[in-house]
Design a protein around this motif. Structure first.
Motif, PDB file in Angstrom:
ATOM      1  N   VAL A  81       0.799  -1.228   0.000  1.00 36.61           N
ATOM      2  CA  VAL A  81       0.000   0.000   0.000  1.00 36.61           C
ATOM      3  C   VAL A  81       0.834   1.280   0.000  1.00 36.61           C
ATOM      4  CG1 VAL A  81      -2.017  -1.095   1.056  1.00 36.61           C
ATOM      5  CG2 VAL A  81      -0.374   0.138   2.492  1.00 36.61           C
ATOM      6  N   LEU A  82       2.148   1.166   0.132  1.00 43.57           N
ATOM      7  CA  LEU A  82       2.998   2.352   0.065  1.00 43.57           C
ATOM      8  C   LEU A  82       3.519   2.585  -1.352  1.00 43.57           C
ATOM      9  CD1 LEU A  82       4.989   2.202   3.420  1.00 43.57           C
ATOM     10  CD2 LEU A  82       2.751   3.201   2.920  1.00 43.57           C
ATOM     11  N   ASP A  83       2.876   1.978  -2.321  1.00 44.33           N
ATOM     12  CA  ASP A  83       3.227   2.194  -3.726  1.00 44.33           C
ATOM     13  C   ASP A  83       2.644   3.533  -4.171  1.00 44.33           C
ATOM     14  OD1 ASP A  83       3.560   2.227  -6.472  1.00 44.33           O
ATOM     15  OD2 ASP A  83       2.526   0.326  -6.820  1.00 44.33           O
ATOM     16  N   PRO A  84       3.493   4.512  -4.524  1.00 45.02           N
ATOM     17  CA  PRO A  84       2.997   5.836  -4.916  1.00 45.02           C
ATOM     18  C   PRO A  84       1.998   5.804  -6.070  1.00 45.02           C
ATOM     19  CG  PRO A  84       5.363   5.897  -4.574  1.00 45.02           C
ATOM     20  CD  PRO A  84       4.954   4.448  -4.511  1.00 45.02           C
ATOM     21  N   ALA A  85       2.065   4.792  -6.918  1.00 41.63           N
ATOM     22  CA  ALA A  85       1.154   4.708  -8.061  1.00 41.63           C
ATOM     23  C   ALA A  85      -0.302   4.570  -7.631  1.00 41.63           C
ATOM     24  CB  ALA A  85       1.546   3.536  -8.958  1.00 41.63           C
ATOM     25  N   LEU A  86      -0.556   4.009  -6.447  1.00 44.80           N
ATOM     26  CA  LEU A  86      -1.934   3.879  -5.965  1.00 44.80           C
ATOM     27  C   LEU A  86      -2.588   5.233  -5.703  1.00 44.80           C
ATOM     28  CD1 LEU A  86      -1.601   0.967  -3.363  1.00 44.80           C
ATOM     29  CD2 LEU A  86      -2.726   0.870  -5.603  1.00 44.80           C
ATOM     30  N   TYR A  87      -1.798   6.256  -5.433  1.00 45.57           N
ATOM     31  CA  TYR A  87      -2.313   7.554  -5.001  1.00 45.57           C
ATOM     32  C   TYR A  87      -2.167   8.653  -6.053  1.00 45.57           C
ATOM     33  CZ  TYR A  87      -1.917   4.797  -0.837  1.00 45.57           C
ATOM     34  OH  TYR A  87      -2.043   3.777   0.070  1.00 45.57           O
ATOM     35  N   ALA A  88      -1.363   8.378  -7.072  1.00 47.95           N
ATOM     36  CA  ALA A  88      -1.133   9.356  -8.145  1.00 47.95           C
ATOM     37  C   ALA A  88      -2.364   9.412  -9.040  1.00 47.95           C
ATOM     38  CB  ALA A  88       0.105   8.968  -8.939  1.00 47.95           C
ATOM     39  N   PRO A  89      -2.645  10.509  -9.660  1.00 51.99           N
ATOM     40  CA  PRO A  89      -1.900  11.766  -9.700  1.00 51.99           C
ATOM     41  C   PRO A  89      -2.347  12.777  -8.629  1.00 51.99           C
ATOM     42  CG  PRO A  89      -3.633  11.887 -11.308  1.00 51.99           C
ATOM     43  CD  PRO A  89      -3.747  10.531 -10.633  1.00 51.99           C
ATOM     44  N   ASP A  90      -3.373  12.427  -7.841  1.00 47.69           N
ATOM     45  CA  ASP A  90      -3.920  13.386  -6.874  1.00 47.69           C
ATOM     46  C   ASP A  90      -3.012  13.638  -5.685  1.00 47.69           C
ATOM     47  OD1 ASP A  90      -6.207  13.661  -8.427  1.00 47.69           O
ATOM     48  OD2 ASP A  90      -7.177  11.963  -7.443  1.00 47.69           O
ATOM     49  N   PHE A  91      -2.253  12.619  -5.278  1.00 48.23           N
ATOM     50  CA  PHE A  91      -1.424  12.721  -4.084  1.00 48.23           C
ATOM     51  C   PHE A  91      -0.017  12.213  -4.372  1.00 48.23           C
ATOM     52  CE2 PHE A  91      -5.801  11.776  -2.751  1.00 48.23           C
ATOM     53  CZ  PHE A  91      -6.089  12.945  -2.075  1.00 48.23           C
ATOM     54  N   GLU A  92       0.935  12.703  -3.588  1.00 48.32           N
ATOM     55  CA  GLU A  92       2.313  12.238  -3.693  1.00 48.32           C
ATOM     56  C   GLU A  92       2.694  11.579  -2.379  1.00 48.32           C
ATOM     57  OE1 GLU A  92       6.860  13.983  -3.887  1.00 48.32           O
ATOM     58  OE2 GLU A  92       5.193  15.359  -4.222  1.00 48.32           O
ATOM     59  N   LEU A  93       3.253  10.378  -2.454  1.00 48.68           N
ATOM     60  CA  LEU A  93       3.737   9.688  -1.265  1.00 48.68           C
ATOM     61  C   LEU A  93       5.242   9.810  -1.161  1.00 48.68           C
ATOM     62  CD1 LEU A  93       0.914   8.416  -1.120  1.00 48.68           C
ATOM     63  CD2 LEU A  93       2.009   6.273  -0.594  1.00 48.68           C
ATOM     64  N   ARG A  94       5.722  10.041   0.055  1.00 49.30           N
ATOM     65  CA  ARG A  94       7.161  10.079   0.344  1.00 49.30           C
ATOM     66  C   ARG A  94       7.404   9.149   1.518  1.00 49.30           C
ATOM     67  NH1 ARG A  94       7.800  16.653   0.398  1.00 49.30           N
ATOM     68  NH2 ARG A  94       6.844  17.005  -1.632  1.00 49.30           N
ATOM     69  N   ILE A  95       8.182   8.113   1.301  1.00 47.39           N
ATOM     70  CA  ILE A  95       8.457   7.124   2.345  1.00 47.39           C
ATOM     71  C   ILE A  95       9.217   7.791   3.488  1.00 47.39           C
ATOM     72  CG2 ILE A  95       9.543   4.909   2.880  1.00 47.39           C
ATOM     73  CD1 ILE A  95       7.240   4.695   0.864  1.00 47.39           C
ATOM     74  N   THR A  96       8.706   7.593   4.733  1.00 49.31           N
ATOM     75  CA  THR A  96       9.335   8.196   5.901  1.00 49.31           C
ATOM     76  C   THR A  96       9.924   7.158   6.839  1.00 49.31           C
ATOM     77  OG1 THR A  96       7.186   8.287   7.020  1.00 49.31           O
ATOM     78  CG2 THR A  96       7.908  10.273   5.865  1.00 49.31           C
ATOM     79  N   SER A  97       9.366   5.973   6.863  1.00 50.97           N
ATOM     80  CA  SER A  97       9.947   4.911   7.707  1.00 50.97           C
ATOM     81  C   SER A  97       9.442   3.560   7.259  1.00 50.97           C
ATOM     82  CB  SER A  97       9.608   5.134   9.180  1.00 50.97           C
ATOM     83  OG  SER A  97       8.215   5.077   9.396  1.00 50.97           O
TER      84      SER A  97
END
Length: 108
Positions: free
Chosen positions: A92-108
């Motif tokens: 679920v931390l795959d940025p493609a699931l949330y694009a293009p509306d949101f950007e994910l940046r891995i923090t931990s």
């Protein structure tokens, strides 16, 4: 005139069945990995987390701006759709699931 009381005043409540939400568990069973979620303007909205097993979710920032009200519902829909599509919690931390509306940046 009939002796039938108005249904609003009956002494019983008709039970209804509520189905469980088709989504990941909300209780982690191990360490969590997180990804910060940003909108298209670069504002931090919260974070998506997973325990890489069965649990995943979204946590909204502590003091959201008024126009961020839609974010929690949108994240819930994304996670529910991913769950129904058979995507494991570990993905679920795959940025493609949330694009293009949101950007994910891995923090931990």
């Amino acid at each position: 005139m009939t002796d039938t009381p108005n249904p609003r005043f009956y002494d019983y409540v008709t039970p209804i069945t509520v189905s469980e939400n088709d989504s990941y568990d909300f209780k982690a069973t191990g360490p969590k990995r997180r990804a910060a979620v940003y909108d298209q303007q670069g504002r931090l909205l919260g974070d998506v987390w997973t325990d890489d097993r069965q649990a995943a979710g979204f946590t909204l920032v502590d003091d959201p701006e008024p126009d961020m009200g839609y974010v929690a519902g949108r994240m819930d829909r994304i996670l529910t759709d991913a769950y129904k599509a058979g995507i494991p919690a570990s993905k679920v931390l795959d940025p493609a699931l949330y694009a293009p509306d949101f950007e994910l940046r891995i923090t931990s």
